[in-house]
Enzyme design. Structure first.
Site, mmCIF file in Angstrom:
data_model
loop_
_atom_site.group_PDB
_atom_site.id
_atom_site.type_symbol
_atom_site.label_atom_id
_atom_site.label_comp_id
_atom_site.label_asym_id
_atom_site.label_seq_id
_atom_site.Cartn_x
_atom_site.Cartn_y
_atom_site.Cartn_z
ATOM 1 N N ALA A 125 3.607 11.086 9.063
ATOM 2 C CA ALA A 125 4.087 10.558 9.943
ATOM 3 C C ALA A 125 3.786 8.790 9.433
ATOM 4 O O ALA A 125 2.572 9.276 10.634
ATOM 5 C CB ALA A 125 4.093 10.681 11.389
ATOM 6 N N ALA A 131 9.407 -0.961 10.489
ATOM 7 C CA ALA A 131 8.196 -0.210 9.703
ATOM 8 C C ALA A 131 8.126 0.571 9.189
ATOM 9 O O ALA A 131 7.587 2.096 8.936
ATOM 10 C CB ALA A 131 6.565 -0.406 10.301
ATOM 11 N N GLY A 132 9.105 0.117 8.142
ATOM 12 C CA GLY A 132 9.056 1.368 6.880
ATOM 13 C C GLY A 132 8.195 0.858 5.500
ATOM 14 O O GLY A 132 7.285 1.200 5.159
ATOM 15 N N SER A 133 8.254 0.236 4.750
ATOM 16 C CA SER A 133 7.924 -0.396 3.506
ATOM 17 C C SER A 133 6.187 -1.516 4.152
ATOM 18 O O SER A 133 5.292 -1.221 3.630
ATOM 19 C CB SER A 133 8.195 -1.361 2.131
ATOM 20 O OG SER A 133 9.859 -0.597 2.226
ATOM 21 N N ILE A 158 11.255 11.007 9.920
ATOM 22 C CA ILE A 158 9.903 12.487 9.201
ATOM 23 C C ILE A 158 10.754 13.474 8.405
ATOM 24 O O ILE A 158 11.101 14.126 9.362
ATOM 25 C CB ILE A 158 9.428 12.767 10.493
ATOM 26 C CG1 ILE A 158 8.774 11.313 10.654
ATOM 27 C CG2 ILE A 158 7.989 13.315 9.812
ATOM 28 C CD1 ILE A 158 8.185 9.795 9.652
ATOM 29 N N ALA A 179 -4.107 -3.502 8.329
ATOM 30 C CA ALA A 179 -4.166 -2.418 7.792
ATOM 31 C C ALA A 179 -6.190 -1.967 7.982
ATOM 32 O O ALA A 179 -5.976 -0.804 8.107
ATOM 33 C CB ALA A 179 -4.787 -3.007 5.839
ATOM 34 N N GLU A 243 2.034 9.739 -4.804
ATOM 35 C CA GLU A 243 3.149 9.828 -4.411
ATOM 36 C C GLU A 243 4.718 9.433 -5.018
ATOM 37 O O GLU A 243 5.758 10.125 -5.241
ATOM 38 C CB GLU A 243 3.231 9.349 -2.936
ATOM 39 C CG GLU A 243 4.205 9.687 -2.222
ATOM 40 C CD GLU A 243 4.398 8.999 -0.615
ATOM 41 O OE1 GLU A 243 5.556 8.808 0.046
ATOM 42 O OE2 GLU A 243 3.192 9.066 -0.383
#
Length: 380
Positions: A125, A131-133, A158, A179, A243
């Site tokens: 999740a 907030a995607g990329s 998700i 970050a 990934e």
């Protein structure tokens, strides 16, 4: 379609045959799962029996302790079968590796055996409505309160969000930082204040449940912190190359599956007194696609070698993710066109595959983000 590929050794070949036979038996059940939007847990348990879930999990924690080539075989064969679900890959190869790499002995012993058998389904999740990329911009917080963390926020898109028993949730433990304020939390589905909301209706991948999640004062013990506090973003970046390679493996399998379907269809479909496969346009179109898929096969095999040695860098991973997902879209479009009107009918596998392909250029980083990563490396 016959393509050059690294030959399976005997162990890989046996695993591939087992997975192929299992997946073939799922095809006739897919229409029913499309209606419900979810795959029964019994299917997960069967996959667990066959070693399809978490083959790379160490034997100490109930896994097979195999290399990533076995995971790649499972991804590739599911994609080649043109099955839109279940979300085995998101569980076995995206979520579970975080626990394997960053979990404490206690966390591994508690959760990994169930992930291998299918008794515990997991979900990653990260994505939020805003907030995607740009994962640094997530807003979900996990604030320390004594021996606990208290989570508030929401997640969206998700995979396995409805099925999952355990979630790895990216949270801000320091809301003032970007970050360096991100940490990863293990959140059980039955925690008070945690809500699985809608099973989202999607263009494709209809048998793969995809959810909205809400967290309202969800209290978890500090022992559920996965990895180091404030190192969540770094942990995610470490796993991201693998990934993105998985996206490439999946795209390759789907391209080969769509080609197999189209070659068979054009041999049997007749127009103007002959099979469609006898027309030069058909033959040339498929020859072009076969050549492009062959190049992708070589690149995927090389990147898989690097991944197995933990040497796959972020730029190369971005290249494979970008090139493979764009090719998958082209193959889907061209193969559907060669099916004519039947290609637009949901009962034909190529129609489902066309819809399923579209997300590949979005998830795990959009094509635009991949190009930015590649360009940044060129000009540094």
């Amino acid at each position: 379609m016959k393509l050059l590929r690294i030959e399976d050794n005997e162990e890989h070949a046996m695993f591939r045959r087992t997975i192929k036979a299992f997946l073939a038996g799922l095809r006739e059940l897919e229409p029913e799962w499309e209606e419900t939007g979810i795959v029964p847990r019994s299917v997960w348990l069967k996959a667990g029996e066959l070693g399809m879930l978490g083959p790379t999990v160490p034997e100490e924690y109930g896994g097979l302790g195999l290399d990533r080539r076995f995971a790649a075989i499972a991804i590739e064969e599911q994609a080649r079968a043109l099955l839109s679900g279940p979300g085995f890959c998101g569980h076995s190869n995206m979520t579970t590796p975080y626990i394997t790499r960053y979990g404490t002995h206690e966390q591994k012993a508690k959760w990994l055996p169930g992930t291998v058998t299918g008794e515990v389904v997991t979900a990653l999740a990260m994505t939020e409505p805003d907030a995607g990329s740009d994962l640094k911009a997530i807003r979900t917080t996990a604030i320390r309160d004594g021996d606990d963390y208290v989570i508030n926020g929401s997640k969206i898109f998700i995979t396995n969000g409805i099925s999952a028993d355990l979630f790895i949730v990216a949270c801000k433990t320091d809301p003032t930082a970007r970050a360096k304020g991100i940490s990863l939390m293990l959140v059980e589905a039955d925690r008070p204040g945690f809500e699985k909301a809608r099973n989202l209706k999607k263009l494709g991948r209809k048998t793969q449940d995809t959810a909205e999640l809400f967290f309202e004062n969800v209290r978890i013990p500090a022992a559920n912190l996965l990895g180091e506090d404030g190192k969540g973003f770094a942990h995610m970046m470490t796993e991201l190359a693998w990934e993105r390679l998985q996206a490439g493996i999946e795209a390759l399998g789907a391209c080969e599956g769509m080609m197999d379907q189209t070659i068979e269809y054009t041999k049997n479909r007749r127009a103007f007194g002959k099979s469609i496969s006898e027309f030069q346009n058909t033959r040339f179109k498929l020859a072009e696609l076969a050549t492009q898929i062959q190049f992708l096969r070589v690149m995927v095999d090389r990147c898989l070698d690097l991944a197995c040695e933990d040497k796959l860098d972020g730029t190369t991973a971005a290249m494979i993710k970008y090139s493979s997902s764009e090719l998958q879209g082209r193959v889907a479009d061209e193969c559907l066109q060669l099916h004519g009107g039947n290609g637009y009918m949901w009962e034909y596998p190529i129609c489902r595959a066309y819809a399923d392909a579209r997300i590949q250029r979005i998830w795990a980083g959009t094509s635009e983000i991949m190009k930015e990563i590649i360009a940044r490396d060129l000009f540094e």
